[in-house]
Scaffold this motif. Structure first.
Motif, PDB file in Angstrom:
ATOM      1  N   ASP A   1      47.853  31.703  44.846  1.00 13.21           N
ATOM      2  CA  ASP A   1      47.330  32.386  43.663  1.00 13.21           C
ATOM      3  C   ASP A   1      47.195  31.389  42.515  1.00 13.21           C
ATOM      4  O   ASP A   1      48.066  30.540  42.295  1.00 13.21           O
ATOM      5  CB  ASP A   1      48.224  33.557  43.229  1.00 13.21           C
ATOM      6  CG  ASP A   1      47.467  34.507  42.317  1.00 13.21           C
ATOM      7  OD1 ASP A   1      47.183  35.647  42.742  1.00 13.21           O
ATOM      8  OD2 ASP A   1      47.125  34.109  41.170  1.00 13.21           O
TER       9      ASP A   1
ATOM     10  N   ARG B   1      46.267  41.691  38.164  1.00 17.65           N
ATOM     11  CA  ARG B   1      46.003  42.593  37.028  1.00 17.65           C
ATOM     12  C   ARG B   1      47.175  43.511  36.709  1.00 17.65           C
ATOM     13  O   ARG B   1      47.116  44.257  35.735  1.00 17.65           O
ATOM     14  CB  ARG B   1      44.747  43.424  37.318  1.00 17.65           C
ATOM     15  CG  ARG B   1      43.473  42.673  36.976  1.00 17.65           C
ATOM     16  CD  ARG B   1      42.265  43.460  37.434  1.00 17.65           C
ATOM     17  NE  ARG B   1      41.944  43.235  38.803  1.00 17.65           N
ATOM     18  CZ  ARG B   1      41.301  44.095  39.588  1.00 17.65           C
ATOM     19  NH1 ARG B   1      40.932  45.246  39.097  1.00 17.65           N
ATOM     20  NH2 ARG B   1      41.030  43.790  40.834  1.00 17.65           N
TER      21      ARG B   1
ATOM     22  N   GLN C   1      48.574  50.821  32.249  1.00 16.95           N
ATOM     23  CA  GLN C   1      48.141  51.427  33.508  1.00 16.95           C
ATOM     24  C   GLN C   1      49.283  52.211  34.109  1.00 16.95           C
ATOM     25  O   GLN C   1      50.454  51.928  33.846  1.00 16.95           O
ATOM     26  CB  GLN C   1      47.569  50.429  34.486  1.00 16.95           C
ATOM     27  CG  GLN C   1      48.451  49.360  35.013  1.00 16.95           C
ATOM     28  CD  GLN C   1      47.673  48.493  36.009  1.00 16.95           C
ATOM     29  OE1 GLN C   1      47.171  48.959  37.029  1.00 16.95           O
ATOM     30  NE2 GLN C   1      47.555  47.209  35.703  1.00 16.95           N
ATOM     31  N   VAL C   2      48.924  53.215  34.883  1.00 17.59           N
ATOM     32  CA  VAL C   2      49.930  54.063  35.502  1.00 17.59           C
ATOM     33  C   VAL C   2      49.717  54.072  37.008  1.00 17.59           C
ATOM     34  O   VAL C   2      48.606  53.857  37.488  1.00 17.59           O
ATOM     35  CB  VAL C   2      49.847  55.518  34.972  1.00 17.59           C
ATOM     36  CG1 VAL C   2      50.297  55.597  33.529  1.00 17.59           C
ATOM     37  CG2 VAL C   2      48.455  56.112  35.147  1.00 17.59           C
TER      38      VAL C   2
ATOM     39  N   TYR D   1      49.277  58.918  45.100  1.00 18.52           N
ATOM     40  CA  TYR D   1      48.513  57.965  45.923  1.00 18.52           C
ATOM     41  C   TYR D   1      49.183  57.844  47.292  1.00 18.52           C
ATOM     42  O   TYR D   1      50.364  57.470  47.375  1.00 18.52           O
ATOM     43  CB  TYR D   1      48.531  56.560  45.310  1.00 18.52           C
ATOM     44  CG  TYR D   1      47.673  56.302  44.102  1.00 18.52           C
ATOM     45  CD1 TYR D   1      46.521  57.018  43.829  1.00 18.52           C
ATOM     46  CD2 TYR D   1      48.018  55.265  43.230  1.00 18.52           C
ATOM     47  CE1 TYR D   1      45.741  56.721  42.713  1.00 18.52           C
ATOM     48  CE2 TYR D   1      47.241  54.960  42.120  1.00 18.52           C
ATOM     49  CZ  TYR D   1      46.108  55.699  41.874  1.00 18.52           C
ATOM     50  OH  TYR D   1      45.346  55.396  40.780  1.00 18.52           O
TER      51      TYR D   1
ATOM     52  N   VAL E   1      42.287  28.245  44.595  1.00 15.42           N
ATOM     53  CA  VAL E   1      41.437  27.874  45.724  1.00 15.42           C
ATOM     54  C   VAL E   1      40.018  27.712  45.185  1.00 15.42           C
ATOM     55  O   VAL E   1      39.531  28.567  44.441  1.00 15.42           O
ATOM     56  CB  VAL E   1      41.483  28.970  46.817  1.00 15.42           C
ATOM     57  CG1 VAL E   1      40.466  28.686  47.905  1.00 15.42           C
ATOM     58  CG2 VAL E   1      42.892  29.077  47.393  1.00 15.42           C
TER      59      VAL E   1
ATOM     60  N   ASP F   1      40.657  45.710  45.431  1.00 19.22           N
ATOM     61  CA  ASP F   1      40.205  47.043  45.027  1.00 19.22           C
ATOM     62  C   ASP F   1      38.695  47.112  44.847  1.00 19.22           C
ATOM     63  O   ASP F   1      38.066  48.138  45.077  1.00 19.22           O
ATOM     64  CB  ASP F   1      40.912  47.486  43.727  1.00 19.22           C
ATOM     65  CG  ASP F   1      40.526  46.647  42.522  1.00 19.22           C
ATOM     66  OD1 ASP F   1      40.071  45.497  42.695  1.00 19.22           O
ATOM     67  OD2 ASP F   1      40.669  47.148  41.383  1.00 19.22           O
TER      68      ASP F   1
HETATM   69  C1  LIG Z   1      44.192  47.487  32.114  1.00 12.04           C
HETATM   70  C2  LIG Z   1      44.147  48.030  33.496  1.00 12.04           C
HETATM   71  C3  LIG Z   1      44.378  49.370  33.708  1.00 12.04           C
HETATM   72  C4  LIG Z   1      44.390  49.876  34.993  1.00 12.04           C
HETATM   73  N1  LIG Z   1      44.751  51.159  35.187  1.00 12.04           N
HETATM   74  C5  LIG Z   1      45.021  51.594  36.422  1.00 12.04           C
HETATM   75  C6  LIG Z   1      45.645  52.838  36.644  1.00 12.04           C
HETATM   76  O1  LIG Z   1      46.020  53.523  35.679  1.00 12.04           O
HETATM   77  N2  LIG Z   1      45.856  53.237  37.919  1.00 12.04           N
HETATM   78  C7  LIG Z   1      45.472  52.483  38.992  1.00 12.04           C
HETATM   79  O2  LIG Z   1      45.680  52.898  40.127  1.00 12.04           O
HETATM   80  N3  LIG Z   1      44.885  51.278  38.809  1.00 12.04           N
HETATM   81  C8  LIG Z   1      44.681  50.821  37.565  1.00 12.04           C
HETATM   82  N4  LIG Z   1      44.145  49.577  37.374  1.00 12.04           N
HETATM   83  C9  LIG Z   1      43.605  48.857  38.536  1.00 12.04           C
HETATM   84  C10 LIG Z   1      44.665  48.104  39.348  1.00 12.04           C
HETATM   85  O3  LIG Z   1      45.444  47.303  38.513  1.00 12.04           O
HETATM   86  C11 LIG Z   1      43.880  47.271  40.348  1.00 12.04           C
HETATM   87  O4  LIG Z   1      43.187  48.140  41.201  1.00 12.04           O
HETATM   88  C12 LIG Z   1      44.762  46.350  41.220  1.00 12.04           C
HETATM   89  O5  LIG Z   1      45.695  45.652  40.476  1.00 12.04           O
HETATM   90  C13 LIG Z   1      43.840  45.396  41.952  1.00 12.04           C
HETATM   91  O6  LIG Z   1      44.614  44.532  42.759  1.00 12.04           O
HETATM   92  P1  LIG Z   1      43.889  43.370  43.565  1.00 12.04           P
HETATM   93  O7  LIG Z   1      44.954  42.668  44.286  1.00 12.04           O
HETATM   94  O8  LIG Z   1      42.758  43.955  44.325  1.00 12.04           O
HETATM   95  O9  LIG Z   1      43.220  42.438  42.463  1.00 12.04           O
HETATM   96  P2  LIG Z   1      43.887  41.483  41.372  1.00 12.04           P
HETATM   97  O10 LIG Z   1      45.079  42.118  40.766  1.00 12.04           O
HETATM   98  O11 LIG Z   1      42.788  41.094  40.452  1.00 12.04           O
HETATM   99  O12 LIG Z   1      44.389  40.230  42.196  1.00 12.04           O
HETATM  100  C14 LIG Z   1      43.562  39.146  42.526  1.00 12.04           C
HETATM  101  C15 LIG Z   1      44.444  37.906  42.499  1.00 12.04           C
HETATM  102  O13 LIG Z   1      43.662  36.829  42.998  1.00 12.04           O
HETATM  103  C16 LIG Z   1      43.944  35.686  42.239  1.00 12.04           C
HETATM  104  N5  LIG Z   1      42.800  34.799  42.371  1.00 12.04           N
HETATM  105  C17 LIG Z   1      41.501  35.037  42.029  1.00 12.04           C
HETATM  106  N6  LIG Z   1      40.735  33.994  42.320  1.00 12.04           N
HETATM  107  C18 LIG Z   1      41.556  33.055  42.868  1.00 12.04           C
HETATM  108  C19 LIG Z   1      41.339  31.749  43.368  1.00 12.04           C
HETATM  109  N7  LIG Z   1      40.124  31.175  43.380  1.00 12.04           N
HETATM  110  N8  LIG Z   1      42.411  31.071  43.856  1.00 12.04           N
HETATM  111  C20 LIG Z   1      43.648  31.620  43.865  1.00 12.04           C
HETATM  112  N9  LIG Z   1      43.898  32.859  43.380  1.00 12.04           N
HETATM  113  C21 LIG Z   1      42.861  33.557  42.902  1.00 12.04           C
HETATM  114  C22 LIG Z   1      44.142  36.217  40.839  1.00 12.04           C
HETATM  115  O14 LIG Z   1      44.914  35.305  40.055  1.00 12.04           O
HETATM  116  C23 LIG Z   1      44.878  37.522  41.105  1.00 12.04           C
HETATM  117  O15 LIG Z   1      46.288  37.347  41.070  1.00 12.04           O
HETATM  118  C24 LIG Z   1      44.106  49.039  36.103  1.00 12.04           C
HETATM  119  C25 LIG Z   1      43.830  47.682  35.881  1.00 12.04           C
HETATM  120  C26 LIG Z   1      43.881  47.178  34.610  1.00 12.04           C
HETATM  121  C27 LIG Z   1      43.700  45.704  34.401  1.00 12.04           C
END
Ligand SMILES: Cc1cc2nc3c(=O)[nH]c(=O)nc-3n(C[C@H](O)[C@H](O)[C@H](O)COP(=O)(O)OP(=O)(O)OC[C@H]3O[C@@H](n4cnc5c(N)ncnc54)[C@H](O)[C@@H]3O)c2cc1C
Length: 415
Positions: free
Chosen positions: A35, A43, A59-60, A65, A226, A384
């Motif tokens: 990462d 996020r 966020q909640v 779920y 990466v 997501d």
């Molecule tokens: C403000 C906010 C409010 C939200 N509210 C809600 C809510 O109320 N309820 C809910 O269910 N969801 C909510 N969400 C959505 C939820 O947070 C996301 O769906 C979830 O965190 C997505 O996870 P992910 O692992 O798919 O993506 P991410 O959390 O984006 O993870 C991707 C990871 O990849 C890493 N990465 C990216 N590119 C590279 C690279 N080239 N090399 C190495 N690492 C890399 C990033 O650093 C990151 O750590 C909210 C999000 C935010 C930001």
């Protein structure tokens, strides 16, 4: 018998990548996560500052779920529940509006609230009954329109849409037009009526930290960006290259996988601001909303209402676009809080912009099937953004990608 260990790499230690690693580990396979950040969770992040729990974006986790119960030790998270409703500030008055079928204390205040007609309140009840009977698969197979059109077609009055649905769902969708797919609306509405909006006692970051704590020590490499994934070769920003039999890209892949279209996903953004305040709070964990199109504030809550023994701190989310500097924004929020709600914010604590908060997707699905996550012989996708912007989808897509890798490995062994 010990399984043969192919080299498996996961890019991204967000909730999706962590769930992928956990699924692989449970199936007997090791993986290494890389990462770019210095922390896990992507996020989903909180900063603990002078004993304050400052989630970096409100966020909640909806405890209805399905994925939550599959991957998380919910007991250990000591979830703090929000009551199923909100306090709406409108034209100098406040109304406590909520789901009286789950919390009777909302019954009278909801019926008399000057937000929507009695017909609107009946429609909320009938919608919740209708969606309880619909499976999640049916929700995501339903025709898609915008949430606004869906609510209009269901018969809600404009007053109810502008006074309640717009501020409430703007805070969830992170956009104020209710242009988000009606599938997402039905999904979130259903989850709200079947469970609670929660935050772990330690802040939202406790979710990815719990997932990470279940993984074998040393399997997460932080501050390792990466830059390229070409076939079975991975390149890090520091120039290092290594081979990976199977790679799960649990992040938008367009920037690192050649020949994919560059990342085209537009994102919804949000800013969260924290202030100390002299307001004691609402004495219950409840979301405050301001129903006034002129104001920037969308929602707020008091941290002492959510976390035990927490200092009196208000968290405010701003979704609308503006051209203010950080200082101007903080001043504007203080003014709006005072004028619209009578709450006096005293000390400014922190402001955090999240430019890529939720993916803006045209068409939503519940989650990917395992086979849909496979991009090439060596590369699999998760995150997501492939389905819908939720913790549920992040986890399920991480699981699906890991399952695809496992079946690829095990079918290769059989040949
Ligand atoms: C403000 C906010 C409010 C939200 N509210 C809600 C809510 O109320 N309820 C809910 O269910 N969801 C909510 N969400 C959505 C939820 O947070 C996301 O769906 C979830 O965190 C997505 O996870 P992910 O692992 O798919 O993506 P991410 O959390 O984006 O993870 C991707 C990871 O990849 C890493 N990465 C990216 N590119 C590279 C690279 N080239 N090399 C190495 N690492 C890399 C990033 O650093 C990151 O750590 C909210 C999000 C935010 C930001």
């Amino acid at each position: 018998m010990e399984k043969s260990q192919p080299q498996i790499t996961i890019i991204g230690a967000g909730v999706s990548g962590l769930t992928a690693a956990l699924t692989l580990q449970n199936a007997g396979y090791k993986s290494t996560i890389y990462d770019a950040n210095s922390f896990v969770g992507g996020r989903v992040n909180s900063v603990i500052k002078n004993g304050l729990i400052l989630d970096q974006g409100f966020q909640v986790m909806l405890d209805a779920y399905p994925a939550v119960h599959e991957f998380l030790d919910v007991e250990a998270l000591k979830l703090r529940k929000f009551v199923p409703g909100s306090i709406i500030f409108k034209d100098g008055k406040s109304y406590r509006l909520g789901d009286a079928s789950r919390d009777y204390s909302f019954l009278w205040s909801t019926l008399v609230a000057g937000v929507g007609s009695l017909k609107d309140k009946w429609l909320v009840f009938s919608l919740s009954r209708k969606l309880k009977q619909k499976t999640l698969q049916e929700v995501f197979a339903s025709p898609e329109t915008t949430t606004k059109t869906y609510l209009e077609e269901y018969g809600f009055s404009q007053k109810m849409i502008t006074s309640f649905f717009t501020p409430f769902y703007a805070g969830i969708f992170l956009e104020t037009e209710l242009a988000t797919s009606s599938r997402m609306f039905e999904f979130v509405f259903k989850m709200f009526t079947e469970g609670n909006a929660t935050i772990p006692a330690g802040g939202i970051k406790a979710i990815p930290e719990q997932l990470a704590s279940k993984l074998t020590a040393g399997s997460i490499q932080l501050k390792q960006k990466v830059t390229n994934v070409l076939g079975n070769e991975i390149t890090l920003e520091n120039g290092e290259k290594f081979l990976s039999d199977y790679t799960i890209v649990a992040a938008p892949a367009g920037d690192i996988v050649p020949n994919l279209p560059k990342e085209m996903i537009p994102w919804h953004q949000v800013t969260v601001l924290y202030f100390e305040t002299d307001h004691a709070g609402f004495d219950e964990a409840i979301i405050g909303l301001i129903s006034n199109e002129e104001v920037l504030i969308n929602n707020f809550h008091f941290l002492q209402d959510v976390f035990e023994n927490h200092r009196i701190v208000i968290s405010v989310s701003v979704i609308k676009k503006h051209r203010l500097t950080d200082q101007q924004l903080a001043e504007r929020v203080i003014k709006e809080l005072r004028e619209e709600t009578g709450i006096k914010a005293t000390e400014f604590i922190q402001l955090h912009h999240i430019k890529k908060a939720l993916p803006q997707l045209d068409s939503l699905n519940y989650s990917m099937t395992a086979s849909e996550t496979q991009l090439t012989e060596h590369i699999f996708l998760a995150g997501d953004h492939l389905s819908n912007g939720s913790l549920n989808a992040a986890m399920l897509n991480g699981k699906a990608a890991a399952q695809a890798v496992v079946s690829k490995i095990e079918s290769a062994v059989l040949l």
